[in-house]
Enzyme design. Structure first.
Site, short mmCIF file in Angstrom:
data_model
loop_
_atom_site.label_atom_id
_atom_site.label_comp_id
_atom_site.label_asym_id
_atom_site.label_seq_id
_atom_site.Cartn_x
_atom_site.Cartn_y
_atom_site.Cartn_z
N ASP A 129 4.73 -15.77 -4.18
CA ASP A 129 4.90 -16.26 -2.81
C ASP A 129 3.66 -16.03 -1.94
OD1 ASP A 129 7.45 -16.61 -3.76
OD2 ASP A 129 8.44 -15.63 -2.07
N HIS A 184 4.01 -11.57 -5.13
CA HIS A 184 3.21 -12.13 -4.02
C HIS A 184 1.75 -12.25 -4.45
CE1 HIS A 184 6.83 -10.58 -2.08
NE2 HIS A 184 6.61 -11.47 -1.15
N HIS A 216 5.10 -18.98 7.60
CA HIS A 216 5.84 -17.79 7.21
C HIS A 216 6.51 -17.08 8.38
CE1 HIS A 216 6.80 -14.21 4.77
NE2 HIS A 216 6.54 -14.97 3.74
N HIS A 224 7.37 -22.84 1.06
CA HIS A 224 7.64 -21.51 1.63
C HIS A 224 7.35 -21.51 3.13
CE1 HIS A 224 8.62 -17.34 1.20
NE2 HIS A 224 7.40 -16.87 1.39
ZN ZN Z 1 6.89 -14.86 1.74
#
Ligand code: ZN
Length: 252
Positions: free
Chosen positions: A57, A202, A112, A108
């Protein structure tokens, strides 16, 4: 719930054009059976015994995404990258390499944010803008969505339904972004490894380099080091890896 599952599967078929599967024993449902129902987040992938999914991510990152791609390439493993639209525009070459090496791009959001703090219009904008950016740079529209911080709000799920996105959560969270140490990340991933597991990693810094995750300083080197260790161990244990887009949630 039944309508929700119909919605997910039907919309996935529409999004991917996988009409052959519809003709192979899965009944097509009339639109009225699923229209208007929002999907629910999926925390596991239904792809058979000993099959897992790795997800990364907050990228792409010109540093860590490339390192992650190198490790995946060495082991012939495909993964899903839930990218932020803001970063897609900054690092299009990285996006193109993700696609060229057979990985999957997921949505995503653009920057964010915590979706539960935004208006419905802003939530839709966050998702739609990212959808457009990934489509432009990556060549195809994402069919998977992950909410930042796992905030799958009702509005976000409605937008997912509208755009043909499947909301994808996770079952294994090693909290790699907090830099607990590569060995700890490895232990947590190995402890959670199981049929259907979706691992959260991540590779990027959410919202761009000027907005690092709290406490991380944007350093993802432990994530890369951990992947280098746990991936061959999982392969040796008999696991294989897939991406959720290839495995629609089955009809109930
Ligand atoms: Zn994230």
């Amino acid at each position: 719930m039944r309508q929700t599952r119909h919605s997910l599967t039907r919309r996935h078929f529409l999004a991917t054009g996988a009409t052959a599967l519809l003709g192979a024993g899965v009944s097509a449902r009339p639109a009225a059976a699923w229209a208007g129902s929002a999907p629910t987040p999926e925390s596991e992938v239904d792809a058979g015994p000993m099959v897992m999914a790795l997800t990364f991510d907050d990228g792409p990152s010109p540093q860590y995404t490339l390192q992650v791609l190198d490790v995946l390439y060495d082991h012939g493993v495909r993964a899903t990258f839930f990218v932020c639209g803001d970063n897609v525009g900054r690092y299009p070459d990285v996006v193109r390499r993700i696609v060229a090496e057979g990985h999957v791009l997921g949505n995503h959001t653009w920057s964010h944010p915590h979706l539960d703090g935004l208006s419905a219009a802003d939530v839709r904008d966050q998702i739609q803008r990212t959808q457009d950016a990934v489509t432009t740079v990556g060549g195809r529209a994402p069919v998977l969505f992950r909410a930042p911080y796992g905030d799958f709000t009702d509005t976000a799920l409605t937008v997912c339904a509208d755009l043909g996105l499947r909301p994808i959560s996770w079952s294994v969270d090693p909290t790699d972004w907090a830099n607990p140490g590569a060995d700890t990340i490895v232990e947590r991933v190995l402890a959670g490894a199981a049929t259907g597991a979706i691992v959260l990693n991540h590779d990027g810094t959410e919202g761009g380099d000027d907005d690092p995750a709290p406490g991380s300083g944007g350093d993802r080197s432990q994530t890369v080091a951990a992947l280098t260790s746990y991936l061959p161990q999982l392969i040796d244990a008999g696991f294989t890896f897939t991406t959720p887009d290839a495995h629609p949630r089955p009809l109930p």
